[in-house]
Motif scaffolding. Structure first.
Motif, PDB file in Angstrom:
ATOM      1  N   ASP A 192       0.840  -1.202   0.000  1.00 50.46           N
ATOM      2  CA  ASP A 192       0.000   0.000   0.000  1.00 50.46           C
ATOM      3  C   ASP A 192       0.873   1.249   0.000  1.00 50.46           C
ATOM      4  O   ASP A 192       1.507   1.554   1.018  1.00 50.46           O
ATOM      5  N   SER A 214      -2.331   5.118   2.978  1.00 50.86           N
ATOM      6  CA  SER A 214      -3.598   4.759   3.615  1.00 50.86           C
ATOM      7  C   SER A 214      -4.709   5.687   3.165  1.00 50.86           C
ATOM      8  O   SER A 214      -5.887   5.442   3.446  1.00 50.86           O
ATOM      9  N   HIS A 228       1.401  -9.146   2.145  1.00 49.20           N
ATOM     10  CA  HIS A 228       0.980  -7.747   2.049  1.00 49.20           C
ATOM     11  C   HIS A 228       1.793  -6.872   2.990  1.00 49.20           C
ATOM     12  O   HIS A 228       2.095  -7.274   4.118  1.00 49.20           O
ATOM     13  N   ASN A 234       1.454  -3.046   4.558  1.00 52.60           N
ATOM     14  CA  ASN A 234       0.540  -1.902   4.606  1.00 52.60           C
ATOM     15  C   ASN A 234       1.306  -0.579   4.573  1.00 52.60           C
ATOM     16  O   ASN A 234       2.541  -0.555   4.530  1.00 52.60           O
ATOM     17  N   HIS A 253      -4.966  -8.523   9.417  1.00 54.35           N
ATOM     18  CA  HIS A 253      -4.274  -7.336   9.894  1.00 54.35           C
ATOM     19  C   HIS A 253      -3.538  -7.600  11.216  1.00 54.35           C
ATOM     20  O   HIS A 253      -3.822  -6.989  12.251  1.00 54.35           O
TER      21      HIS A 253
END
Length: 476
Positions: free
Chosen positions: A123, A126, A351, A353, A365
């Protein structure tokens, strides 16, 4: 010396394949059948014994049949893709990721005795300009961003392990579009794929993407204007249609990213919707089961067992030769039987973040590793990732692959045993709270999943893991 020789061989192979692709693309308009034969021969030259002779011959037979669904689908993509984009994608995704990268990954799994992914999802930010119902990203705000240096580190270290495919999500990745373009230019041997809500795609951006050639897009859309905008906000459907028109105009490869819920499942899978996507230029897409992640999630959006069974049957029909729609859908939750169950924890992907936390899955998460103070390899050896490695496959029924959604007791156990912390950027959620939302769903889905699985050809041989490791590596 070996490194120099490897680099030279790499450059020579890429250059050779580039010439083959150039010739094939230049003749594509005049003789598609010959083009397909050349591309299969090129694949055989580079993949060799990775596939049987029968597989290559079958591929030729299917791809040179003008009436086959695959020929029609490939023709649609070739007809609308810019030549530079097509060439770059063939080299980056075909050669670097599928051929060379896969070989490196397999070697490194044995060398480092841990999961090594085929792709990394991260990512850039955010921040998101939308607030879709049931989505955690719109609640995070502009709190966190990966710096350009962070993203460059992820890609640089990933390539050293054999990872040549990177997917970007968020938040909305295109909030950082200038850094994304800069990253794609620096790493022009890598394929990038961006999950986006489409609203920030404009003409100048498309011109840059076309010039670079190594960025594809997955556009979020959920059926009709009514079903889409009910969850994503008024005007979003029109924005996606406009983005599709721009991407098609510039010959940029794009597909769809569709979250199916209890409310929209028919709208996002019916024939009219699929044909519309094809007309707009999308010929592949990813379907994602709604996940009740976050304290503000909406568990009532989770599909019923009957709806999920419908989804399994529908996706397989859309991919079959019985369906004439030139679109290839992939189902993240229901295609476990083709990839050996859960692919998270670095087995095929993981992943990172926008705060740098490394999570085993975009929907999980929890973490005990961060890119700011650990390398990609150290992350893959972290406690939670090791727990994934040792626990996979989490269920012999690969229609129940997820340690959260279908086996919540397993996620709860792994989080407690590894000491992983919650990474939610807005409102940290306990693993007990998350898993409690999944328990009744898991219990309700199990009988249907087991019944469906009993009629499927079990593909346990598809599952590979590297569990015969001993804690002798320096990182252990």
């Amino acid at each position: 010396m070996n490194t120099s020789l490897d680099n030279l061989t790499h450059k020579m192979q890429r250059a050779a394949l580039g010439k083959i692709v150039d010739v094939a693309l230049s003749r594509a308009e005049q003789d598609r059948e010959k083009t397909m034969n050349q591309l299969v021969d090129a694949a055989k030259q580079f993949y060799g014994s990775g596939f049987s002779d029968e597989t290559y011959e079958n591929a030729k037979k299917v791809l040179t049949d003008p009436d086959s669904k695959w020929t029609k689908l490939i023709n649609c993509v070739l007809d609308q893709t810019d030549p530079h984009v097509a060439r770059t994608t063939a080299l980056n995704l075909g050669y670097e990721a599928f051929f060379r990268g896969t070989k490196m990954i397999r070697e490194n799994r044995v060398k480092y005795q841990c999961n090594i992914p085929w792709l990394i999802l991260f990512d850039p930010t955010s921040a998101c300009n939308m607030h879709c119902v049931g989505c955690w990203a719109g609640e995070y705000g502009h709190k966190n961003n990966l710096s350009f240096e962070d993203m460059d580190k992820i890609v640089t270290q990933g390539k050293e392990l054999g990872v040549y495919l990177y997917m970007l999500t968020g938040g909305e990745p295109l909030v950082r579009k200038m850094d994304v373009l800069k990253l794609a230019e620096k790493h022009n041997d890598v394929q990038f794929a961006i999950y986006t809500n489409s609203t920030l795609i404009d003409e100048p951006f498309c011109e840059e993407v076309q010039r670079l050639g190594n960025i594809a897009f997955m556009l979020s859309i959920e059926g009709t204007p009514e079903t889409n905008d009910a969850r994503r906000g008024e005007g979003h459907y029109a924005a996606v249609m406009h983005a599709m028109d721009l991407l098609k105009k510039y010959g940029i490869i794009f597909g769809t990213s569709i979250c199916y819920t209890r409310q929209n499942i028919e709208a996002v899978t019916n024939d009219a919707f699929m044909r519309l996507l094809c007309e707009k230029g999308a010929h592949f897409g990813f379907y994602f089961h709604y996940m009740p992640v976050g304290n503000e999630a909406a568990p009532e959006l989770m599909p019923t067992p009957e709806q999920r069974k419908y989804m399994i049957d529908r996706i397989r029909y859309l991919r079959s030769s019985a369906c004439d729609i030139p679109f290839y859908p992939m189902d993240f939750q229901n295609d476990g039987e083709f990839v050996g169950g859960c692919i998270a924890g670095g087995r095929n992907y993981f992943h990172i973040n926008s705060a740098g936390d490394a999570e085993p899955c975009v929907f999980i998460h929890y973490s005990n590793a961060n890119i700011h103070d650990q390398s990609i390899l150290e992350i893959l050896h972290s406690p939670l990732f090791r727990a994934y490695h040792n626990g996979q496959p989490f269920n012999k029924n690969h229609l129940r692959p997820c340690p959260m959604l279908e086996n919540p007791e397993l996620l709860e156990k792994m989080v407690h045993e590894t000491g992983a912390h919650n990474t939610d950027l807005q409102s940290p959620e306990s693993v007990e709270h998350l898993c409690e939302k999944c328990k009744s769903y898991a219990a309700n889905w199990q009988p249907t999943a087991d019944e469906v699985w009993s009629h499927h050809k079990v593909r346990e041989s598809r599952y590979e893991n590297y569990k015969d490791w001993k804690p002798s590596h320096p990182l252990d």
